[in-house]
Design a protein around this motif. Structure first.
Motif, PDB file in Angstrom:
ATOM      1  N   THR A 501     -18.323 159.770  91.923  1.00  0.00           N
ATOM      2  CA  THR A 501     -18.234 159.012  90.674  1.00  0.00           C
ATOM      3  C   THR A 501     -16.899 158.282  90.634  1.00  0.00           C
ATOM      4  OG1 THR A 501     -19.575 160.636  89.501  1.00  0.00           O
ATOM      5  CG2 THR A 501     -18.221 159.181  88.146  1.00  0.00           C
ATOM      6  N   THR A 502     -16.905 157.088  90.047  1.00  0.00           N
ATOM      7  CA  THR A 502     -15.673 156.311  89.905  1.00  0.00           C
ATOM      8  C   THR A 502     -15.388 156.032  88.435  1.00  0.00           C
ATOM      9  OG1 THR A 502     -15.735 155.217  92.055  1.00  0.00           O
ATOM     10  CG2 THR A 502     -14.623 154.046  90.286  1.00  0.00           C
ATOM     11  N   GLU A 503     -14.161 156.320  88.032  1.00  0.00           N
ATOM     12  CA  GLU A 503     -13.668 155.895  86.725  1.00  0.00           C
ATOM     13  C   GLU A 503     -12.940 154.572  86.978  1.00  0.00           C
ATOM     14  OE1 GLU A 503     -13.446 156.718  82.590  1.00  0.00           O
ATOM     15  OE2 GLU A 503     -14.384 157.900  84.176  1.00  0.00           O
ATOM     16  N   LEU A 504     -13.467 153.498  86.405  1.00  0.00           N
ATOM     17  CA  LEU A 504     -12.924 152.158  86.678  1.00  0.00           C
ATOM     18  C   LEU A 504     -12.019 151.719  85.535  1.00  0.00           C
ATOM     19  CD1 LEU A 504     -12.982 149.692  88.599  1.00  0.00           C
ATOM     20  CD2 LEU A 504     -14.829 148.764  87.166  1.00  0.00           C
ATOM     21  N   ALA A 518     -21.698 143.594  84.670  1.00  0.00           N
ATOM     22  CA  ALA A 518     -22.019 143.885  86.068  1.00  0.00           C
ATOM     23  C   ALA A 518     -22.703 145.237  86.229  1.00  0.00           C
ATOM     24  CB  ALA A 518     -20.749 143.841  86.903  1.00  0.00           C
ATOM     25  N   PHE A 519     -22.307 146.219  85.406  1.00  0.00           N
ATOM     26  CA  PHE A 519     -22.826 147.577  85.608  1.00  0.00           C
ATOM     27  C   PHE A 519     -23.644 148.102  84.411  1.00  0.00           C
ATOM     28  CE2 PHE A 519     -19.185 147.178  88.438  1.00  0.00           C
ATOM     29  CZ  PHE A 519     -19.722 147.634  89.632  1.00  0.00           C
ATOM     30  N   THR A 533     -17.043 154.642  83.223  1.00  0.00           N
ATOM     31  CA  THR A 533     -17.472 155.652  84.191  1.00  0.00           C
ATOM     32  C   THR A 533     -18.681 155.111  84.939  1.00  0.00           C
ATOM     33  OG1 THR A 533     -16.703 157.437  82.765  1.00  0.00           O
ATOM     34  CG2 THR A 533     -18.273 158.012  84.506  1.00  0.00           C
ATOM     35  N   LEU A 534     -18.582 155.092  86.278  1.00  0.00           N
ATOM     36  CA  LEU A 534     -19.640 154.523  87.106  1.00  0.00           C
ATOM     37  C   LEU A 534     -20.173 155.580  88.054  1.00  0.00           C
ATOM     38  CD1 LEU A 534     -17.881 151.124  88.050  1.00  0.00           C
ATOM     39  CD2 LEU A 534     -19.326 151.626  86.055  1.00  0.00           C
ATOM     40  N   PRO A 535     -21.215 156.319  87.651  1.00  0.00           N
ATOM     41  CA  PRO A 535     -21.800 157.354  88.523  1.00  0.00           C
ATOM     42  C   PRO A 535     -22.386 156.727  89.784  1.00  0.00           C
ATOM     43  CG  PRO A 535     -22.543 157.601  86.243  1.00  0.00           C
ATOM     44  CD  PRO A 535     -21.875 156.266  86.335  1.00  0.00           C
ATOM     45  N   GLY A 536     -22.166 157.393  90.902  1.00  0.00           N
ATOM     46  CA  GLY A 536     -22.725 156.933  92.169  1.00  0.00           C
ATOM     47  C   GLY A 536     -21.995 155.776  92.808  1.00  0.00           C
ATOM     48  N   VAL A 537     -20.979 155.239  92.135  1.00  0.00           N
ATOM     49  CA  VAL A 537     -20.210 154.120  92.696  1.00  0.00           C
ATOM     50  C   VAL A 537     -18.960 154.670  93.380  1.00  0.00           C
ATOM     51  CG1 VAL A 537     -18.918 152.012  92.202  1.00  0.00           C
ATOM     52  CG2 VAL A 537     -21.041 152.484  90.978  1.00  0.00           C
ATOM     53  N   VAL A 538     -18.915 154.539  94.703  1.00  0.00           N
ATOM     54  CA  VAL A 538     -17.755 155.021  95.457  1.00  0.00           C
ATOM     55  C   VAL A 538     -17.210 153.956  96.408  1.00  0.00           C
ATOM     56  CG1 VAL A 538     -18.425 157.443  95.344  1.00  0.00           C
ATOM     57  CG2 VAL A 538     -19.256 156.018  97.225  1.00  0.00           C
ATOM     58  N   SER A 539     -17.993 152.908  96.647  1.00  0.00           N
ATOM     59  CA  SER A 539     -17.600 151.893  97.626  1.00  0.00           C
ATOM     60  C   SER A 539     -17.130 150.619  96.936  1.00  0.00           C
ATOM     61  CB  SER A 539     -18.773 151.562  98.550  1.00  0.00           C
ATOM     62  OG  SER A 539     -18.477 150.430  99.348  1.00  0.00           O
ATOM     63  N   LEU A 544     -18.816 147.746  94.279  1.00  0.00           N
ATOM     64  CA  LEU A 544     -18.032 147.129  93.204  1.00  0.00           C
ATOM     65  C   LEU A 544     -17.883 145.626  93.381  1.00  0.00           C
ATOM     66  CD1 LEU A 544     -16.355 148.058  90.646  1.00  0.00           C
ATOM     67  CD2 LEU A 544     -14.355 147.614  92.076  1.00  0.00           C
ATOM     68  N   ILE A 545     -17.363 145.196  94.530  1.00  0.00           N
ATOM     69  CA  ILE A 545     -17.057 143.773  94.726  1.00  0.00           C
ATOM     70  C   ILE A 545     -18.299 142.885  94.592  1.00  0.00           C
ATOM     71  CG2 ILE A 545     -16.114 142.058  96.314  1.00  0.00           C
ATOM     72  CD1 ILE A 545     -14.079 143.984  95.027  1.00  0.00           C
TER      73      ILE A 545
END
Length: 554
Positions: A501-504, A518-519, A533-539, A544-545
């Protein structure tokens, strides 16, 4: 004609390098060296992060040299390696050297190759045409060895290493009675074979007599010269020729330029020296090495055909991510696994770009394709890069090819994947004692989409508590960093490897709305604000880009 010395090639990743950028540079430099036998040097465009430092230490590999710019430098152009000469050589010898080698400038150096001065063809001609002082030979402190060499003579009495440093030069054309009136103590007298003239000159205290036309010197004259400390030299030239040539025996030290010399260092950038060279009338300029020793000469003409450094880019092809001065470099190859960016080349290049999770996987393939051996150290580095970029196969960028490559490389390197990966990630997520700037720029890249320039940093950690503390700490600094970098938006990924998970974090006008669109994470004006908070986003690369870019370009 001698073959041109092969230029070394710099193999380098992006600014703020991650483990893939560094390890791929080392691995590919080794690959090219094995493949071609040329000189390929792995370098880095920024400081190492803790994870990469751990990897290099683990496999006992030296940190690649830091290159802040690949702008063309003096050492990249042709330097004329004109040998330096002693400041004591004669004008005649200097002239002959210039004529033989087609030179207009000679550098005078010490026995340790330290530059002392410069003499030009113009300096020599002016010394010959504009000097009317009959004492100039002694004022220049001319060594007798120079006189002997210039007049192609021989010494009968005296020491050729001694110097003529007092008196004037004159020709004994009158009879001895008249000579007594104009020969003074310490003079140098040019004369013929008349015994009486030779005797008179010595008795009047001459420092030196030069006997012309190869005439003999009697034992009486030799004995008297020894007693009176008078040097006796003979020359095959006639009196007129000897008188014409003798000024050419003066040392170049008397005429050469020694003050306010304009010199350049091998590390000086061409762009910085062009204006200096254009504003001066000098034909040639000395080049000194890092130790201040004379290296050679360059002229304005050398700049016309200046070629940039040979560079191979790995793990990026965005100009904004590339080392400074890339526009001046001679880019030979690009090896990458990212989207196509903005790096432009002058001519065709070898470009290999594959949709894989890591540049190191591509390099592993190239070793296999060429049948080249991967040693234990290189295997460890390439494996580390794949582990890092794919988060040990958790990233959506990871492909079966990445996994297979990592398994093979781990076996070659003698490491256990899970155990080694945990050590790597723990080393990389150790943020204690680091400043806000150090944390943000550990893994930071710039991008552009439409008219928007933005930057994205990322931290991967196993420690959820540590990531949580960074949220409130980093936001104020991010706004300052955005302004300092001249960016429209700035994003920071706090990625938990365990929960995937990513906290952006996001700053900049409209940044929160872009993330919301975007999300699909809610109303930016009410709920999102500056974090999401973006679950499953690690790359960053694959998740992301692309999402941010599509949204910004709409």
């Amino acid at each position: 004609m001698a073959a041109e010395k092969a230029k070394k090639t710099i193999v380098i990743g992006h600014k703020n390098p991650d483990t893939d950028s560094i390890c791929s540079a080392i691995g590919y430099a080794n690959f090219k060296t094995l493949q071609t036998g040329g000189e390929y040097v792995p370098c880095r465009a920024g400081e190492l992060n803790p994870e990469t430092t751990f990897v290099l230490d683990y496999f006992k590999v030296d940190v690649p040299k830091l290159i802040k710019s690949v702008k063309t430098q003096v050492k990249d152009i042709e330097i004329r390696e004109t040998p330096g000469v002693s400041k004591n050589i004669s004008l005649r010898k200097a002239w002959n050297l210039m004529q033989e080698d087609g030179l207009v400038t000679l550098p005078a150096v010490t026995d340790k190759n330290i530059l002392e001065g410069l003499i030009t063809v113009g300096d020599i001609t002016r010394s010959y045409m504009n000097v009317y002082d009959s004492s100039i030979l002694s004022k220049a402190c001319t060594q007798y060895a120079n006189i002997i060499e210039t007049l192609e003579g021989a010494i009968f009495v005296g020491d050729e290493k001694a110097y003529f440093d007092k008196g004037k030069v004159l020709i004994a054309a009158a009879n001895p009675d008249m000579m007594e009136y104009y020969i003074e103590k310490n003079d140098l007298v040019i004369l013929g074979n008349r015994y009486e003239s030779q005797l008179c000159a010595i008795e009047m205290g001459a420092s030196c007599i030069i006997v012309c036309e190869g005439a003999g010197v009697s034992m009486t004259i030799k004995k008297l010269a020894q007693e009176r400390g008078c040097t006796v030299i003979t020359t095959p030239y006639d009196t007129y020729t000897a008188a014409r040539l003798i000024n050419q025996s003066m040392p170049i030290s008397y005429f050469m330029k020694t003050e306010k010399l304009i010199t350049f260092d091998t590390d000086d950038f061409i762009d910085d020296i062009k204006d200096v060279m254009a504003s001066k009338r000098f034909r040639h300029f000395p080049v000194l090495d890092k130790e201040g020793k004379y290296k050679g000469l360059i002229s304005r003409r050398n700049l016309l055909g200046a070629r940039g450094k040979n560079v191979i880019l790995v793990d990026h092809n965005e100009r904004g991510q590339a080392v400074d001065g890339i526009e001046n470099a001679n880019i030979l190859e690009l090896i990458d696994h990212h989207r196509l960016g903005t790096v432009e080349t002058v001519g065709p290049v070898f470009f290999r770009n594959q949709p894989l999770g890591c540049t190191a996987t591509i390099i592993f393939q190239m070793y296999r394709e060429q049948g080249l051996e991967i040693d234990k150290t290189i295997a460890g580095l390439l494996c580390s890069a794949i582990i890092s970029d794919t988060l040990l196969f958790r990233s959506p960028t990871c492909t079966p090819m990445d996994r297979a490559a990592a398994v093979s490389l781990a076996e070659m390197a003698g490491i256990k994947l899970d155990e080694f990966a945990n050590q790597m990630f723990e080393a990389g997520s150790e943020l204690k004692g680091k400043s806000d700037a150090e944390i943000l720029y550990l893994d930071f890249k710039k991008f552009s989409a439409g008219k928007t320039n933005f930057g994205v940093g990322q931290i991967n950690s196993l420690n959820a508590e540590e990531l949580g503390k960074l949220k409130n700490r980093m936001l104020p600094f991010m706004e300052k960093a955005r302004e300092d970098e001249g960016l429209d938006m700035l994003f920071f990924m706090l990625t938990n490897i365990l929960t995937e998970t990513t906290e952006l974090l996001c700053v900049g006008q409209g940044a929160a709305q872009v993330v919301a669109d975007a999300f699909h994470v809610g109303d930016a004006n009410e709920e999102l604000k500056q974090t999401a908070t973006l679950p499953g986003v690690v790359s960053r690369k694959k998740q992301l880009i692309p999402a941010l870019t599509v949204t910004l370009e709409q």
